[in-house]
Design a protein around this motif. Structure first.
Motif, short mmCIF file in Angstrom:
data_model
loop_
_atom_site.label_atom_id
_atom_site.label_comp_id
_atom_site.label_asym_id
_atom_site.label_seq_id
_atom_site.Cartn_x
_atom_site.Cartn_y
_atom_site.Cartn_z
N TRP A 90 0.83 -1.19 0.00
CA TRP A 90 0.00 0.00 0.00
C TRP A 90 0.87 1.26 0.00
CZ3 TRP A 90 -4.46 -1.36 -1.44
CH2 TRP A 90 -5.04 -2.55 -0.99
N SER A 91 0.44 2.24 -0.78
CA SER A 91 1.18 3.49 -0.82
C SER A 91 1.00 4.24 0.50
CB SER A 91 0.68 4.36 -1.98
OG SER A 91 -0.66 4.78 -1.74
N ASN A 92 1.85 5.22 0.72
CA ASN A 92 1.76 6.01 1.96
C ASN A 92 0.44 6.76 2.04
OD1 ASN A 92 4.31 5.35 3.05
ND2 ASN A 92 5.31 6.82 1.67
N GLU A 93 -0.13 7.18 0.89
CA GLU A 93 -1.42 7.86 0.91
C GLU A 93 -2.52 6.94 1.43
OE1 GLU A 93 0.72 7.86 -1.42
OE2 GLU A 93 1.20 9.92 -1.99
N VAL A 94 -2.50 5.68 0.96
CA VAL A 94 -3.48 4.70 1.43
C VAL A 94 -3.31 4.42 2.90
CG1 VAL A 94 -4.26 2.31 1.21
CG2 VAL A 94 -3.77 3.66 -0.85
N CYS A 95 -2.05 4.26 3.35
CA CYS A 95 -1.78 3.91 4.75
C CYS A 95 -2.24 5.00 5.69
CB CYS A 95 -0.31 3.60 4.92
SG CYS A 95 0.19 3.34 6.65
N CYS A 100 -4.71 1.55 6.03
CA CYS A 100 -4.32 0.25 5.47
C CYS A 100 -2.81 0.26 5.31
CB CYS A 100 -5.02 0.03 4.13
SG CYS A 100 -6.80 -0.09 4.23
N CYS A 101 -2.11 -0.29 6.31
CA CYS A 101 -0.65 -0.16 6.35
C CYS A 101 0.07 -1.49 6.30
CB CYS A 101 -0.22 0.60 7.60
SG CYS A 101 -0.88 2.29 7.69
N SER A 102 -0.64 -2.61 6.52
CA SER A 102 0.00 -3.92 6.50
C SER A 102 -0.23 -4.58 5.15
CB SER A 102 -0.58 -4.78 7.62
OG SER A 102 -1.95 -5.04 7.37
N ASP A 103 0.27 -5.81 5.01
CA ASP A 103 0.10 -6.52 3.75
C ASP A 103 -1.31 -7.07 3.58
OD1 ASP A 103 2.63 -6.08 2.80
OD2 ASP A 103 3.49 -7.84 3.80
N ALA A 104 -2.17 -7.00 4.63
CA ALA A 104 -3.53 -7.54 4.55
C ALA A 104 -4.38 -6.71 3.59
CB ALA A 104 -4.16 -7.54 5.94
N ASN A 149 4.12 3.06 7.76
CA ASN A 149 3.60 2.19 6.70
C ASN A 149 4.57 1.05 6.44
OD1 ASN A 149 2.09 1.19 4.56
ND2 ASN A 149 2.93 2.68 3.08
N GLY A 150 4.04 -0.17 6.35
CA GLY A 150 4.82 -1.33 5.93
C GLY A 150 5.86 -1.78 6.92
N ALA A 175 12.46 -1.64 10.61
CA ALA A 175 12.50 -1.87 9.18
C ALA A 175 11.10 -1.79 8.61
CB ALA A 175 13.13 -3.22 8.86
N VAL A 176 10.98 -1.27 7.40
CA VAL A 176 9.72 -1.21 6.67
C VAL A 176 9.99 -1.70 5.26
CG1 VAL A 176 8.82 0.69 8.05
CG2 VAL A 176 10.09 1.19 5.97
N ASN A 177 8.90 -2.03 4.53
CA ASN A 177 9.07 -2.52 3.16
C ASN A 177 8.51 -1.55 2.13
OD1 ASN A 177 6.36 -2.81 3.52
ND2 ASN A 177 6.27 -5.02 3.15
N VAL A 178 8.47 -0.28 2.47
CA VAL A 178 8.01 0.74 1.54
C VAL A 178 8.83 2.01 1.78
CG1 VAL A 178 6.25 1.68 3.09
CG2 VAL A 178 5.93 1.86 0.62
N ARG A 179 8.96 2.79 0.73
CA ARG A 179 9.73 4.03 0.88
C ARG A 179 8.98 4.97 1.81
NH1 ARG A 179 13.63 4.35 -3.07
NH2 ARG A 179 13.77 6.62 -2.89
N LEU A 180 9.72 5.52 2.75
CA LEU A 180 9.10 6.29 3.82
C LEU A 180 8.64 7.66 3.35
CD1 LEU A 180 11.71 5.50 6.59
CD2 LEU A 180 9.34 4.73 6.59
N ASN A 181 7.62 8.17 4.05
CA ASN A 181 7.24 9.56 3.93
C ASN A 181 8.02 10.33 4.99
OD1 ASN A 181 5.77 12.07 4.56
ND2 ASN A 181 4.29 11.31 3.06
N THR A 182 8.96 11.17 4.56
CA THR A 182 9.88 11.81 5.51
C THR A 182 9.14 12.68 6.52
OG1 THR A 182 11.60 11.82 3.81
CG2 THR A 182 11.94 13.25 5.70
N SER A 183 8.17 13.43 6.06
CA SER A 183 7.44 14.30 6.98
C SER A 183 6.72 13.49 8.05
CB SER A 183 6.45 15.16 6.20
OG SER A 183 5.52 14.35 5.51
N LYS A 184 6.15 12.31 7.67
CA LYS A 184 5.48 11.46 8.65
C LYS A 184 6.49 10.91 9.65
CE LYS A 184 2.10 9.10 10.47
NZ LYS A 184 1.00 9.77 11.20
N LEU A 185 7.67 10.49 9.15
CA LEU A 185 8.70 9.97 10.04
C LEU A 185 9.16 11.06 11.01
CD1 LEU A 185 10.65 7.75 10.92
CD2 LEU A 185 12.19 8.46 9.07
#
Length: 1019
Positions: A90-95, A100-104, A149-150, A175-185
């Protein structure tokens, strides 16, 4: 029941046959009342396929080049079931918008989000939490990172430690499996910081940045480029290099070039690095990083270099080879030392290139080398070659001095417990053994005359050697940060010894100056901030506590000049913010940014008016006596001040400096600046004044290093005034013209005026007097501006004046002795051959011998022969100084000539005694007056006034009278010689008139046959 399948299609749009191409992501929605298989729908699309797309209101053809299922949503009534394909998340927008942030699968309608899913990307997070009271106790306090996310690995504490300032540091990773959103981090980090009450939280990520670099092993000494890109705009970017033992920050330098101007629309942040020449130190792990807030996104790559030894040091034993005996077959033990390595090298010694060996993990290579004594009188060269795995080679060699049969050499000596073997002339022996905790070498040179020079020390402390290496890395761009610069300057302070005068001390001083010079060159490319100034000022000041003894003047002057230019450049290039200055024992640094600057450093007042910029001044103690000083034989004062103007738009400047009183008021002062090209002082562009307090005020039209030099007032400077200088030059120019006229007239009338021996003697002497006076006057005029002459020219003119004036006086002596002899021994006249022989010895040989002897004496006694301020002989005190090689003979001659005049006058008076009539007394008085007038110029009697000047005090009213009298009578002496020696003589006048009339065609027999009466008296 409806089924919607969202299929993302990748297409390429070719626009108007443009060269560039745009990539489009398409979304396909299929509505049906039955459940459809997305793959089945996708397979119905053939590729490649052209589609019509409206772009900016215009239809464009899009070519479908590939198809791939990324996400699909199953919609049954109001129920949604969306999922990402394998290897997508899932993209960061979706998460962050729909949770929706997991693989489910996601049970929310996300069909309108673009993109819905993105490719999976392994991203690791490493962080450090700084707290003041205690460490983070458990992983539960880090659960806020689970909202990312992820998340594949929850935040876990990995280590705990304390910092030098006693802060508690807790290290964690996730660890995550998606490229992070820096502002969220960053938002999560800020919330966690507030919750924990932490001082700071720093986070590094890996997997967000794209890095391009060389693959495989690169050549030694080659140029390499690495580049990193990142999609988001960031605040700063940079590179680091990690080796086995150390981590360095890369910055612009001699071997490093950073490039931050490579961003594109796709990658808004970019940083590249070019390594101009990779060697062993550049092998390691390269890490680029982009910083936003307290988050740093990084990427790493390994750079492998086909290594060769960075340094090869060859040690030979013995230091020299003796081939002076027959059947000599000497050998030399040569050892090549290289840095420790586990690399495999092939190597061979150059005396036997066929013997090649392959080794690894060795730092010393030893060989017993036979020396060929039948060589052609050249040093014996020993070398070694190393070859790496890609065929590159690196070599080093040394020259071993050889004593061949019949060669001269310096004898074996032991100095301070160190043995120096016998060494051939003009060869240098190098001993690479140093005391404990020191590295380097000592050397000693055998001169051409088979004598040893003093030992040259270059064994520096091991700590200072490490600082030298760090400065070299800094210059190249490796570890070039302000904190490293502070450590380097602090290392100089820690390693410098107290002023002991030992050889080890001067070697450390030389190394410290080299470090300062290296840092000055580095500051041209690397920005150093004000925080560096305290360590720099202390280091530079500490170096001046020593006397720098143990080296010759040439090396000392080079060291001091390098020190001065390095300090100047560092002061200029280091930025300053709000500080007004820094000071230490030997350095006082001041800043001024106002329109009218008035600052003081070590009591030197500096005034400068400017419209913009910052003036930086640094006053230096204990350096003036170390700098070269050949400026007009002056003496150094104790202070030097360097002034620099930065960030200024002023085209013309005028700086005024007031130096405190250091010498007596009778000293002549010069405002000078350090000329880096000449390596000496110069006064161009500066004028000097004095104040009522006897301070020296310098006004200059440029900025550099200034000082005041003092010259003890010599006789010429002491009696000279501007009016007298003008009068002297006018008199000399008239004398030169008069003497030329005199010599020309003598040339014309010579046959007619030398018909008797007495006339021949007299005219010969007067002509020589005129010639040498002419040469002396020309030399005097040519050296009237000593500051514009080189040392060699000043010396040449001094020798010329000394010689020509002495020759003039010796010929005056010849004339007076001849006249007295003729008066006393009337019936025993001199023969022409005897007179010419004796007068030649006295007039030519004696002055030459006297000048040569005095010059050689003062040269070999290491005393000053000439005064650089006047280009004339030196006067120290009574009977001390080369001026006495002129005064004593001239004084003797003047006294003899004065005695001769008295004899002539007495003789004239005796001839008038028998006839006591008033008329005869009057004629006798006229004759005496005529003798005085005629003999005074050619006898040099007027020079006796100069001796009275030496005895008179300057405050005596008669001093000025005597001074002007001496100047007028002697500067115009050439005019007087023309009048008394030529025009006042009847024979010369008559012959000159005859020649003029003859040339004009008006001559008559009576004139041509006229004969003047011959007189035995001197006219």
């Amino acid at each position: 029941m409806w089924t919607r399948a969202f299929i993302f299609l990748i297409g390429v749009l070719f626009m108007y046959e443009a060269i560039s191409e745009d990539i489009y992501v398409s979304e396909l929605m299929v509505e049906s009342n039955v459940t459809l298989d997305a793959e089945t729908v996708l397979s119905s699309w053939a590729t490649p396929q052209d589609l019509i797309l409206t772009v900016s209101g215009q239809p464009q053809t899009v070519t479908l080049v590939s198809r791939k299922l990324i996400a699909e949503c199953l919609v049954i009534g109001d129920d949604y079931n969306c999922s990402c394909s394998s290897n997508y998340h899932w993209s960061n927008e979706v998460c962050y918008n729909f949770k929706c942030c997991s693989d489910a699968p996601c049970a929310t309608n996300v069909s309108f989000v673009t993109p819905i899913c993105v490719p999976k990307s392994n991203v690791t997070i490493n962080g450090s939490i700084y707290t003041s009271s205690s460490w983070i106790s458990s992983d539960d306090e880090l659960t806020t990172f689970a909202t990312l996310n992820g998340v594949t690995v929850n935040a876990t504490i990995t280590s705990k430690r304390t910092s030098p300032d006693n802060s508690y540091i807790t290290e964690f990773e996730a660890a995550v499996n998606v490229r992070l959103n820096t502002s969220k981090l960053q938002e999560i980090i800020d919330n966690l910081k507030a919750t924990l009450g932490a001082g700071a939280i720093y986070v590094d990520t890996r997997g967000m940045v794209t890095l391009w670099g060389p693959n495989g092993t690169v050549n030694y000494g080659s140029e390499q480029k690495l580049n990193c890109t990142f999609e988001e705009a960031t605040g700063s970017a940079g590179w680091n290099l990690s080796t086995e033992y150390q981590r360095y920050e890369l910055n612009n330098g001699l071997l490093v070039a950073l490039d931050t101007n490579c961003a594109t629309e796709e990658f808004e942040s970019c940083v590249g690095v070019t390594l101009r020449k990779v060697t062993g130190i550049w092998e390691g792990t390269y890490e680029c990083g982009f910083t936003v807030g307290t988050v740093r996104h990084t990427a790493r790559t390994e750079l492998h270099v086909a290594l060769l030894p960075d340094q090869i040091n060859i040690i030979v034993n013995p230091f020299t080879v003796d081939c002076s005996t027959k059947n000599s077959a000497p050998t030399v033990r040569a050892t090549a030392q290289i840095p420790n390595t586990n690399r495999i090298y092939t190597y061979w010694w150059t005396y036997n290139q066929k013997s090649k060996l392959t080794v690894n993990g060795t730092s010393e290579y030893t060989e017993i080398i036979p020396v060929n004594c039948s060589n052609n009188q050249q040093p014996y060269k020993v070398g070694i070659v190393f070859k790496n795995e890609v065929g590159q080679e690196k070599n080093a060699s040394v020259d071993i001095p050889v004593i061949y049969a019949g060669a001269k050499f310096c004898p074996e000596e032991i100095v301070d417990g160190q043995m120096w073997p016998k060494t051939p002339a003009e060869a240098t022996v190098v001993n690479q053994s140093c005391p404990m905790d020191r590295v380097g070498y000592t050397s000693r040179t055998c001169l051409k005359n088979f004598t040893w020079l003093p030992v040259f020390p270059n064994c520096v402390s091991s700590d200072l050697k490490n600082v030298t290496n760090a400065a070299g890395y800094f210059l190249n761009g490796l570890g070039a940060t302000n904190s490293v610069a502070k450590d380097i300057f602090q290392g100089i302070t820690n390693s410098s010894l107290s002023s002991t005068g030992s050889d080890q001390n001067v070697a450390d001083i030389g190394a410290s100056i080299s470090i300062i010079d290296t840092m000055a060159m580095a500051s041209e490319n690397i920005t150093l901030q004000e925080e560096v100034f305290p360590q720099f000022v202390d280091a530079a000041s500490n170096m001046l506590n020593s006397n720098w003894t143990g080296v010759n003047d040439t090396i000392l002057h080079k060291m001091s000049s390098t020190y001065l230019s390095s300090v100047e450049n560092l002061v200029k290039n280091i930025n300053n913010n709000q500080s007004s200055g820094f000071n230490s024992t030997n350095l006082d640094l001041r800043f001024c940014s106002s329109v009218s600057c008035n600052v003081s450093a070590f009591n030197i007042s500096v005034n400068l008016n400017m419209t913009s910029g910052t003036m930086k001044v640094v006053a230096v103690k204990n350096l003036m006596n170390k700098l070269n000083n050949e400026f007009l034989q002056t003496q150094s004062t104790s202070l030097l001040l360097s002034a620099t103007l930065v960030n200024s738009t002023d085209s013309e400047i005028g700086i005024k400096l007031a130096f405190p009183k250091e010498e007596l008021s009778t000293s002549k002062r010069y405002c000078v600046f350090w000329d880096t090209e000449k390596g000496d002082w110069s006064d161009i562009g500066c004028i000097v004044n004095t104040t009522d307090e006897n301070n020296t005020v310098c006004e200059c039209n440029h900025m550099t290093s200034f000082s005041v030099l003092m010259a003890k007032t010599n006789m010429i400077n002491d009696i000279s005034t501007p009016d007298l200088d003008i009068l002297t030059k006018v008199g000399l120019y008239l004398s030169v013209c008069s003497l030329i006229i005199f010599l020309f007239i003598e040339f014309l009338v010579w046959p007619a005026v030398i018909k008797t021996n007495l006339s021949h003697f007299r005219h010969t002497a007067v002509v020589n007097i005129a010639v040498f006076r002419l040469l002396a006057d020309c030399s005097f005029l040519a050296s009237s501006s000593p500051e514009q002459l080189s040392n060699s020219m000043c010396l040449t003119f001094t020798v010329c004046k000394h010689l020509f004036y002495l020759a003039m006086f010796t010929w005056m002596l010849c004339l007076s002795v001849m006249l007295v002899h003729q008066l006393i021994f009337v019936f025993s006249p001199l023969r022409k051959r005897v007179f010419m022989f004796l007068s030649s010895i006295l007039g030519y040989i004696c002055p030459l011998v006297l000048v040569a002897t005095s010059y050689v004496y003062y040269k070999y006694t290491e005393m000053d022969y000439y005064d650089r301020t006047s280009c004339w002989l030196t006067y120290k005190s009574l009977l001390v100084g080369s001026i006495h090689a002129f005064l004593l003979p001239v004084g003797t001659i003047v006294l003899i000539n004065l005695f001769s005049m008295v004899v002539v006058i007495i003789t004239l008076m005796k001839t008038s005694v028998p006839d006591s009539s008033k008329a005869n007394d009057k004629e006798a008085a006229k004759s005496i007056l005529k003798v005085v007038i005629l003999l005074t110029p050619v006898f040099g009697v007027t020079w006796i006034i100069g001796f009275f000047l030496l005895l008179l005090d300057k405050n005596n009213p008669m001093f000025m009278v005597a001074n002007y009298s001496f100047t007028i009578l002697n500067s115009f002496q050439g005019v007087f010689i023309l009048i008394t020696g030529c025009l006042a003589e009847q024979k010369v006048r008559d012959e000159l008139i005859r020649i003029i009339k003859e040339k004009s065609g008006r001559g008559d027999d009576s004139t041509n046959k006229s004969v003047s009466t011959a007189y035995t008296k001197y006219k």
